[in-house]
Each structure stands twice: as structure tokens, then as C-alpha cells.
Design a protein around this motif. Sequence first.
Motif, PDB file in Angstrom:
ATOM      1  N   GLY A 170       0.818  -1.375   0.104  1.00 50.70           N
ATOM      2  CA  GLY A 170      -0.010   0.044  -0.137  1.00 50.70           C
ATOM      3  C   GLY A 170       0.988   1.514  -0.050  1.00 50.70           C
ATOM      4  O   GLY A 170       0.159   2.495   0.002  1.00 50.70           O
ATOM      5  N   PRO A 201      -2.190   8.429  -4.076  1.00 46.52           N
ATOM      6  CA  PRO A 201      -3.321   8.032  -4.464  1.00 46.52           C
ATOM      7  C   PRO A 201      -3.889   8.512  -5.862  1.00 46.52           C
ATOM      8  O   PRO A 201      -4.898   7.958  -6.477  1.00 46.52           O
ATOM      9  CB  PRO A 201      -4.434   8.408  -3.396  1.00 46.52           C
ATOM     10  N   ASP A 202      -3.472   9.654  -6.254  1.00 41.92           N
ATOM     11  CA  ASP A 202      -3.671  10.325  -7.918  1.00 41.92           C
ATOM     12  C   ASP A 202      -3.124   9.396  -8.707  1.00 41.92           C
ATOM     13  O   ASP A 202      -3.363   9.472  -9.899  1.00 41.92           O
ATOM     14  CB  ASP A 202      -2.951  11.501  -7.946  1.00 41.92           C
ATOM     15  N   ARG A 235      -3.902   2.883  -7.175  1.00 39.55           N
ATOM     16  CA  ARG A 235      -4.978   2.552  -6.464  1.00 39.55           C
ATOM     17  C   ARG A 235      -4.992   0.788  -6.356  1.00 39.55           C
ATOM     18  O   ARG A 235      -4.033   0.260  -7.227  1.00 39.55           O
ATOM     19  CB  ARG A 235      -6.396   2.846  -7.065  1.00 39.55           C
ATOM     20  N   PHE A 236      -5.744   0.104  -5.380  1.00 40.36           N
ATOM     21  CA  PHE A 236      -5.776  -1.241  -5.361  1.00 40.36           C
ATOM     22  C   PHE A 236      -6.744  -1.793  -6.269  1.00 40.36           C
ATOM     23  O   PHE A 236      -8.037  -1.157  -6.412  1.00 40.36           O
ATOM     24  CB  PHE A 236      -6.215  -1.710  -3.894  1.00 40.36           C
ATOM     25  N   ASP A 237      -6.690  -2.784  -6.929  1.00 36.55           N
ATOM     26  CA  ASP A 237      -7.611  -3.380  -7.556  1.00 36.55           C
ATOM     27  C   ASP A 237      -8.411  -4.478  -6.843  1.00 36.55           C
ATOM     28  O   ASP A 237      -8.358  -4.512  -5.777  1.00 36.55           O
ATOM     29  CB  ASP A 237      -7.092  -4.235  -9.020  1.00 36.55           C
ATOM     30  N   VAL A 248      -3.951   4.487 -11.643  1.00 38.13           N
ATOM     31  CA  VAL A 248      -5.220   5.029 -11.852  1.00 38.13           C
ATOM     32  C   VAL A 248      -5.152   5.409 -13.359  1.00 38.13           C
ATOM     33  O   VAL A 248      -4.191   6.165 -13.977  1.00 38.13           O
ATOM     34  CB  VAL A 248      -5.183   6.434 -11.004  1.00 38.13           C
ATOM     35  N   ALA A 277      -1.588  -3.479  -6.674  1.00 39.19           N
ATOM     36  CA  ALA A 277      -1.798  -1.866  -6.874  1.00 39.19           C
ATOM     37  C   ALA A 277      -1.784  -1.970  -8.485  1.00 39.19           C
ATOM     38  O   ALA A 277      -1.387  -2.757  -9.167  1.00 39.19           O
ATOM     39  CB  ALA A 277      -0.364  -1.316  -6.488  1.00 39.19           C
ATOM     40  N   GLU A 327      -6.247  -6.556  -4.436  1.00 37.75           N
ATOM     41  CA  GLU A 327      -5.686  -5.676  -3.550  1.00 37.75           C
ATOM     42  C   GLU A 327      -4.296  -5.766  -3.965  1.00 37.75           C
ATOM     43  O   GLU A 327      -3.183  -5.681  -3.387  1.00 37.75           O
ATOM     44  CB  GLU A 327      -5.572  -6.603  -2.111  1.00 37.75           C
ATOM     45  N   VAL A 374       0.115   3.595  -2.988  1.00 36.40           N
ATOM     46  CA  VAL A 374      -1.192   3.683  -2.944  1.00 36.40           C
ATOM     47  C   VAL A 374      -1.376   4.943  -1.961  1.00 36.40           C
ATOM     48  O   VAL A 374      -2.241   5.975  -1.901  1.00 36.40           O
ATOM     49  CB  VAL A 374      -2.209   2.897  -2.676  1.00 36.40           C
TER      50      VAL A 374
END
Length: 72
Positions: free
Chosen positions: A16, A23-24, A27-29, A37, A34, A32, A19
Motif C-alpha cells: 500500500g 493516490p492520484d 489504487r488497489f484492484d 489510476v 496495485a 488488493e 497507494v
Amino acid sequence: MSYRVEIDRDVCISSGRCVADRPDLFRFDDEELAEPVPGATLPADAALLDLARTCPSGALRLFDGEVEIDAG
Ligand code: SF4
């Protein structure tokens, strides 16, 4: 040419870090893991290198064209 980033799903350990930090960009799919985006504007190459270096498993891979960059 600017670097592009790929996430190696076989290597990501779902820490994480990417992420949380960006976060821009990440993200997690559903599993879980990465993923980028969609449509995100990537930062400068130096910032991408810094991000790749913070990934604890080396799952964030950078490429200059077809050549993989050794983030060290
Ligand atoms: S920092 Fe690396 S190991 Fe952690 S979620 Fe992102 S790609 Fe996966």
C-alpha cells in the motif's frame, strides 16, 4: 521521452505504500494489488524514480521506451 510505469502483479505484495503516497497515481484492484489510476498524469522522471525506490518489493517498474530503468 518520459518514463512510463508498470506494476508487476507477480511481485506486488500489497504493502500500500504507493497507494498511500500517490493516490492520484495508484489504487488497489479487486485483488488488493496495485494498479495505475487510469488517465493519471505522471510526474517527472525523478519523482517516478523516487516512487519506484520506495516500493518494498520492486514491483514498480519504469521504462524509457522499451528499455527498463534500473531504479536502484
Ligand atoms: S508499493 Fe509496491 S508492493 Fe506496495 S502496493 Fe505499491 S506496487 Fe505493491
